[in-house]
Motif scaffolding. Structure first.
Motif, PDB file in Angstrom:
ATOM      1  N   HIS A  57       1.478 -17.723  -2.604  1.00  0.00           N
ATOM      2  CA  HIS A  57       0.575 -16.665  -3.207  1.00  0.00           C
ATOM      3  C   HIS A  57       0.690 -16.977  -4.838  1.00  0.00           C
ATOM      4  N   ALA A  58      -0.218 -16.669  -5.638  1.00  0.00           N
ATOM      5  CA  ALA A  58      -0.325 -16.847  -7.082  1.00  0.00           C
ATOM      6  C   ALA A  58       1.015 -15.955  -7.662  1.00  0.00           C
ATOM      7  N   ALA A  59       1.454 -16.581  -8.626  1.00  0.00           N
ATOM      8  CA  ALA A  59       2.549 -15.841  -9.162  1.00  0.00           C
ATOM      9  C   ALA A  59       2.109 -14.386  -9.925  1.00  0.00           C
ATOM     10  N   GLN A  60       2.926 -13.627  -9.686  1.00  0.00           N
ATOM     11  CA  GLN A  60       2.891 -12.134 -10.261  1.00  0.00           C
ATOM     12  C   GLN A  60       4.153 -12.010 -10.801  1.00  0.00           C
ATOM     13  N   THR A  61       3.988 -10.628 -11.404  1.00  0.00           N
ATOM     14  CA  THR A  61       5.188 -10.124 -12.296  1.00  0.00           C
ATOM     15  C   THR A  61       5.484  -8.624 -11.738  1.00  0.00           C
ATOM     16  N   ALA A  62       6.866  -8.445 -11.889  1.00  0.00           N
ATOM     17  CA  ALA A  62       7.333  -7.092 -11.771  1.00  0.00           C
ATOM     18  C   ALA A  62       8.526  -6.827 -12.626  1.00  0.00           C
ATOM     19  N   GLY A  63       8.549  -5.830 -13.349  1.00  0.00           N
ATOM     20  CA  GLY A  63       9.419  -5.264 -14.398  1.00  0.00           C
ATOM     21  C   GLY A  63       9.858  -6.503 -15.277  1.00  0.00           C
ATOM     22  N   GLY A  64       8.844  -7.541 -15.526  1.00  0.00           N
ATOM     23  CA  GLY A  64       9.135  -8.512 -16.464  1.00  0.00           C
ATOM     24  C   GLY A  64       9.503 -10.092 -15.681  1.00  0.00           C
ATOM     25  N   ASP A  65       9.879  -9.789 -14.230  1.00  0.00           N
ATOM     26  CA  ASP A  65      10.219 -10.944 -13.505  1.00  0.00           C
ATOM     27  C   ASP A  65       9.044 -11.612 -12.718  1.00  0.00           C
ATOM     28  N   VAL A 114       9.620 -14.163  -3.512  1.00  0.00           N
ATOM     29  CA  VAL A 114      10.544 -15.072  -3.896  1.00  0.00           C
ATOM     30  C   VAL A 114      10.573 -14.975  -5.435  1.00  0.00           C
ATOM     31  N   PHE A 115      11.590 -14.764  -6.145  1.00  0.00           N
ATOM     32  CA  PHE A 115      11.738 -14.514  -7.521  1.00  0.00           C
ATOM     33  C   PHE A 115      12.251 -15.912  -8.160  1.00  0.00           C
ATOM     34  N   GLY A 116      12.917 -16.684  -7.535  1.00  0.00           N
ATOM     35  CA  GLY A 116      13.172 -17.905  -8.323  1.00  0.00           C
ATOM     36  C   GLY A 116      13.874 -19.002  -7.146  1.00  0.00           C
TER      37      GLY A 116
END
Length: 280
Positions: free
Chosen positions: A40-48, A145-147
């Motif tokens: 999926h396209a990148a999203q952000t949550a809490g700056g991450d 997945v964050f990283g």
């Protein structure tokens, strides 16, 4: 199965744009991991930044440039609606379909596994979410997945994944002492640039005992063109600005103005040494 630490990184077509623009994504601009299809396209949550898994296997590539073992770290969590007892499993497979790791996601955590030593190649790693309960109502986006990061388990003193390797000259073998890795140099040595987008190289350099009490005067050249000249009385970092229009591969020569001599009882001429710089 492995389990447990890491952080951040894209597709090959986007890699150069990431280096230039420092775009935020789940992989870094260093190129240690490249994103393939089905994310999926990148999203952000809490700056991450994060990317949810899709209904198909999401693929990431790890370019391995040396026949050594690599550690891969995945920073992942269940989507908010699946936290707690409904937490899905994250399963990771190699390109032959063999399982590499399985872990319950739940709260955000780091999951680790290893890629075995082998010939240089590009590993394709597949990420898949599973519902551990018999009756499955798992959403394709149940895992975020964050990283993803990959680290060679034997550090080299130049960043292999950024497009550099050890060349000819007076390099001694890689050594480790405590938490540091380094190579001694007998007079002069070459570093080969293999990445056309490489613009600079940072080195951590210290004078050696062959010089006695004299400072190290280091002349750095690209062929006949001087890139820099450094006078080092002690260990310090230097930055080499690389030519912009050179065809790769090409060699950067590090030449000590004074080679020095071996110390009594030591057969090697230790003019200077270059230390591994850990990735940020």
């Amino acid at each position: 199965m492995g389990d447990s630490v890491a952080r951040r990184a894209p597709t090959e077509a986007r890699l150069r744009r990431l280096r230039k623009n420092r775009e935020v994504d789940i992989v870094s601009a260093s190129g240690d991991v490249l994103l393939g299809p089905h994310w999926h396209a990148a999203q952000t949550a809490g700056g991450d930044a994060f990317r949810p898994l899709t209904g198909e296997d999401a693929i990431a590539y790890v370019p391995v440039t040396e026949p050594i073992e690599y550690r891969v770290s995945v920073d992942a969590a269940a989507s908010r609606e699946f936290e707690g007892p409904r937490s899905p499993l994250l399963r990771v497979f190699d390109d032959a379909g063999r399982p590499l790791v399985e872990a319950v996601t739940g709260e955000r955590r780091t999951i680790q596994f290893h890629l075995p030593a082998g010939p240089p190649r590009r590993h394709a790693i597949r990420f898949r979410a599973f519902d551990p309960r018999p009756a499955s109502d798992l959403s394709p986006a149940a895992v975020r997945v964050f990283g993803i990061r990959a680290h060679p388990l034997r550090p080299e003193i130049v960043p292999l994944l950024a497009g550099f390797r050890i060349g000819r000259g007076g390099w001694y073998t890689l050594e480790e002492a405590g938490d540091e890795a380094f190579r001694w140099v007998n007079g002069d040595a070459e570093i080969v640039v293999t990445e056309p987008g490489a613009r600079a190289l940072e080195l951590d350099v210290a004078p050696g005992p062959a010089l006695g009490s004299r400072p190290l005067t280091l002349d750095v050249r690209d062929g006949t063109d001087r890139i820099g000249r450094f006078v080092l009385g002690s260990r310090q970092r230097i930055r080499l600005e690389l030519p912009h229009a050179r065809a790769v591969p090409y060699a950067i020569a590090l030449r000590a103005e004074h080679r020095g001599s071996a110390r009594p009882g030591h057969p090697r001429v230790l003019t200077f040494r270059v230390f591994h710089i850990p990735p940020i």
